[in-house]
Design a protein around this motif. Sequence first.
Motif, mmCIF file in Angstrom:
data_model
loop_
_atom_site.group_PDB
_atom_site.id
_atom_site.type_symbol
_atom_site.label_atom_id
_atom_site.label_comp_id
_atom_site.label_asym_id
_atom_site.label_seq_id
_atom_site.Cartn_x
_atom_site.Cartn_y
_atom_site.Cartn_z
ATOM 1 N N CYS A 9 0.845 -1.196 0.000
ATOM 2 C CA CYS A 9 0.000 0.000 0.000
ATOM 3 C C CYS A 9 0.883 1.249 0.000
ATOM 4 N N CYS A 12 0.228 5.285 3.166
ATOM 5 C CA CYS A 12 0.778 5.909 4.376
ATOM 6 C C CYS A 12 2.057 5.203 4.770
ATOM 7 N N CYS A 46 -6.190 -0.798 6.721
ATOM 8 C CA CYS A 46 -7.090 0.237 7.255
ATOM 9 C C CYS A 46 -8.067 0.620 6.155
HETATM 10 S S1 SF4 Z 1 -2.392 1.662 7.368
HETATM 11 FE FE1 SF4 Z 1 -3.880 1.822 5.697
HETATM 12 S S2 SF4 Z 1 -3.165 3.470 4.350
HETATM 13 FE FE2 SF4 Z 1 -1.475 2.896 5.702
HETATM 14 S S3 SF4 Z 1 -0.310 1.409 4.506
HETATM 15 FE FE3 SF4 Z 1 -1.734 0.249 5.796
HETATM 16 S S4 SF4 Z 1 -3.550 -0.054 4.529
HETATM 17 FE FE4 SF4 Z 1 -2.334 1.572 3.560
#
Ligand code: SF4
Length: 743
Positions: A9, A12, A46
């Motif tokens: 991902c 973030c 998330c």
């Molecule tokens: S916390 Fe959420 S936005 Fe951050 S890397 Fe993991 S999945 Fe992606």
Amino acid sequence: MARTALRICPLCEATCGLSVTVDDDQGRMLSARGDADDVFSHGYICPKGASLPELDNDPDRLTGPLIRRDGVLVDAGWDEALELVADRLAATIAAHGGPSVGIYIGNPNAHTVAGALYAPLLTRAIGTHNVFSASTLDQMPKQVALGYLFGHAGTFAVPDLDRTDHLVVIGANPIVSNGSVTTAADFPGKLAALRRRGGRLTVIDPARTRTAKLADVHLTPRPGTDAALLFAVVHTLFDEDLIAPDLGGIGRHVTGVDRLRAESADFAPEEVAAFCDVPAPVIRELARSIATARTAAVYGRMGTTTVEFGTIGSWLIDAINILTGNLDRPGGVMFPTPPTAPAPRPPRPGRTFRTGRWRSRVSGHPEVAGELPAAALAEEIDTPGDGRLRAVVTIAGNPVLSAPDGDRLGRALDGLDFLVSIDPYLNETTRHADVILPPPPPSASPHFDFILNNLAVRATARYSPPVLPLPDGRPDEAEILARLTLAVGGLGVHADKRLVDEQVIAATLSKEVSDPHSPVAGRDVDEMIAMLPDAPGHERRLDMMVRLGAYGDAFGARADGLTLAQILASPHGVDLGPMRPRLPGILRTESGTVELAADDLIADVDRLRAALHRAPDGFVLIGRRNLRSNNSWMHNLPALTGGTNRCTLYIHPDDALRLGLDDVAIVRGPGGEVKVPVEITPDIRPGVASLPHGWGHDLADTRLTVAAEAPGTNVNQLNDGSLLDPLSGTVVLNGLPVEIAPG
Ligand code: SF4
Ligand SMILES: Nc1nc2c(c(=O)[nH]1)N[C@H]1C(S)=C(S)[C@@H](COP(=O)(O)OP(=O)(O)OC[C@H]3O[C@@H](n4cnc5c(=O)[nH]c(N)nc54)[C@H](O)[C@@H]3O)O[C@H]1N2
Ligand SMILES: Nc1nc2c(c(=O)[nH]1)N[C@H]1C(S)=C(S)[C@@H](COP(=O)(O)OP(=O)(O)OC[C@H]3O[C@@H](n4cnc5c(=O)[nH]c(N)nc54)[C@H](O)[C@@H]3O)O[C@H]1N2
Ligand SMILES: [Mo]
């Protein structure tokens, strides 16, 4: 036919491994869930990660370049757009010099291969020192403190979350932000594990955040006063004989302890209690609880950096870690070793960290880590005179919303000879561009965390090749930046992108073979180049970095060493283990020690001393984040809008009553005023109000259909950018004095 693929991902700093499904016929990403077998994130995800397909398929995402014709941005072909950018940049540089081009590097550059490997090359090719980035709206004070302490502004020490006994979180809300300047997937799980093993969580935050609600102890200082609070902790450590014997075993590597003790003399808890609005015994108890824990890690983020005394506060956080024996030991704060960091070498003397190697033209702000304050970008454009910026390149940035006084910046951008934005959206900043060059969506982009691995609480090596192919003729972001680099360098926009990569590879290897301490000292460069895979340029560079790195195979010299081929063969990632002690080899200060009391830091302490006796201001404004938001650019996804994700003013019930606030408030700051809906909540301390940033999507000529339906208000319109942490050029975003009235 749907197929499953793995993909890290990019949204973030937690870098979660995702398992996505894609439809090859439609060329679309269909769904995303956590990859249970990912060696770093173990299935955590998330709401933002789960919405990656929506982001990927957002109909507002640009699929081709836009060029301004007769004042209007219209569709154009790639060759035409790249040629135009190359011509205009070259013409500006020829007429006014490289420094007449400003560069703004936005936050997503920390997450993309292009940002890590190619943006620096374009900056260098342009030959400008007018570099601005989101860092001076964010973590720059921390980096300056690291520079003084350890000799390099990139030498991060992060809390060893998996092993600590006492985590002290100051001005951070990792349950919502998912952690920052500390890369750890599943912060909620890590805090639950801390509790299970009998550990303790202290949170210091003027708001009762979701993280604070999990704390054993929650202190609520007045915003902007943490540096004094931290000094009082340092004072108490000396005063009550709580300094760790031999600083936990690193005493011979640390200098400046006595000088720090002397500086802290004026900051007895009893002296700062009124300023911080935290009782002295509570501060003393905080110091004891850190010093007496078996291990402890003090961790600070936005609430300690984007404040008036950001650099001092960041320095003292690590000073406390050091004095309590928690630097460089398991359970304390440790220096990560990412897979692309050079293999360890014997300690070598460095140079004293310095800022101000050049200064900004208008306000004379010192350069810091190669950058000038983002808050000064507008004035560098709109103030007439020699040396003003004529052209600007923005790469993955939206400074009109994220930096102070976007109205002024927007007007300034309109006054440029040329603005090019490398960005997938037509948004508040890019609407001012002459050309927008959109990178492909995450599904068609490779991913490797060149930057965030430097901050990871556990070392892993994970690489995601693009999950879907690019349509014919569409360049990826690396190619966009590489071709512009070549064009600015005089080779033309049609030169082979690989030239850029091969030049970097040849230069890096030549340097390595002539370094007697390199694992490839004395080797033949061509022989090593021949060992790199027949693959895209960024993969060849990645393989080279990994092989030269701390875990690498040293181009065959270390039999079990890591290569890109091995990483590719482990799609859930290669686990490289917990953080390991790195002192003294990591130090780059002139003395070769951790310099606990650098002159420049000490010189700034008088400013803090003077503030101690300031009468408390009226209201101060702080920021907040929402789990389903990401700075300014994810308000366009239906799955993430609504609910608690709203641009409202949080204010304490007592304050609301006193001010007679009802539904709407007018907030006035140094830069202007805004009218915002009010949300009364006991979760914020009296005297403080909060507004989230990244809103204000009601500007004309953007293409953000969903965001425009609930545009919110740009909080940074309250800020004129004049209030800065002087050592780092970082603007005060938390603790801004404001007036609040019924609206
Ligand atoms: S916390 Fe959420 S936005 Fe951050 S890397 Fe993991 S999945 Fe992606
Ligand atoms: N008041 C207040 N202001 C703040 C903050 C705060 O807490 N309070 N936080 C500050 C912080 S911490 C930060 S980091 C800054 C962020 O400041 P910026 O980096 O300027 O802004 P972002 O909102 O992150 O915008 C990112 C831009 O990158 C584009 N983008 C997304 N993905 C890609 C990609 O893969 N490639 C390219 N080329 N572009 C992409 C998006 O469309 C968007 O235009 O804001 C700061 N501003
Ligand atoms: N969901 C989501 N996640 C994100 C982002 C996002 O926009 N949304 N943005 C990403 C980015 S770019 C970043 S930099 C990180 C930021 O990550 P964090 O720093 O963890 O996030 P913030 O919410 O800014 O947390 C700052 C905290 O400091 C508190 N605070 C404000 N002023 C003070 C003060 O003077 N003293 C103290 N002690 N506390 C204070 C605030 O109440 C707030 O809880 O988050 C990243 N992750
Ligand atoms: Mo940030």
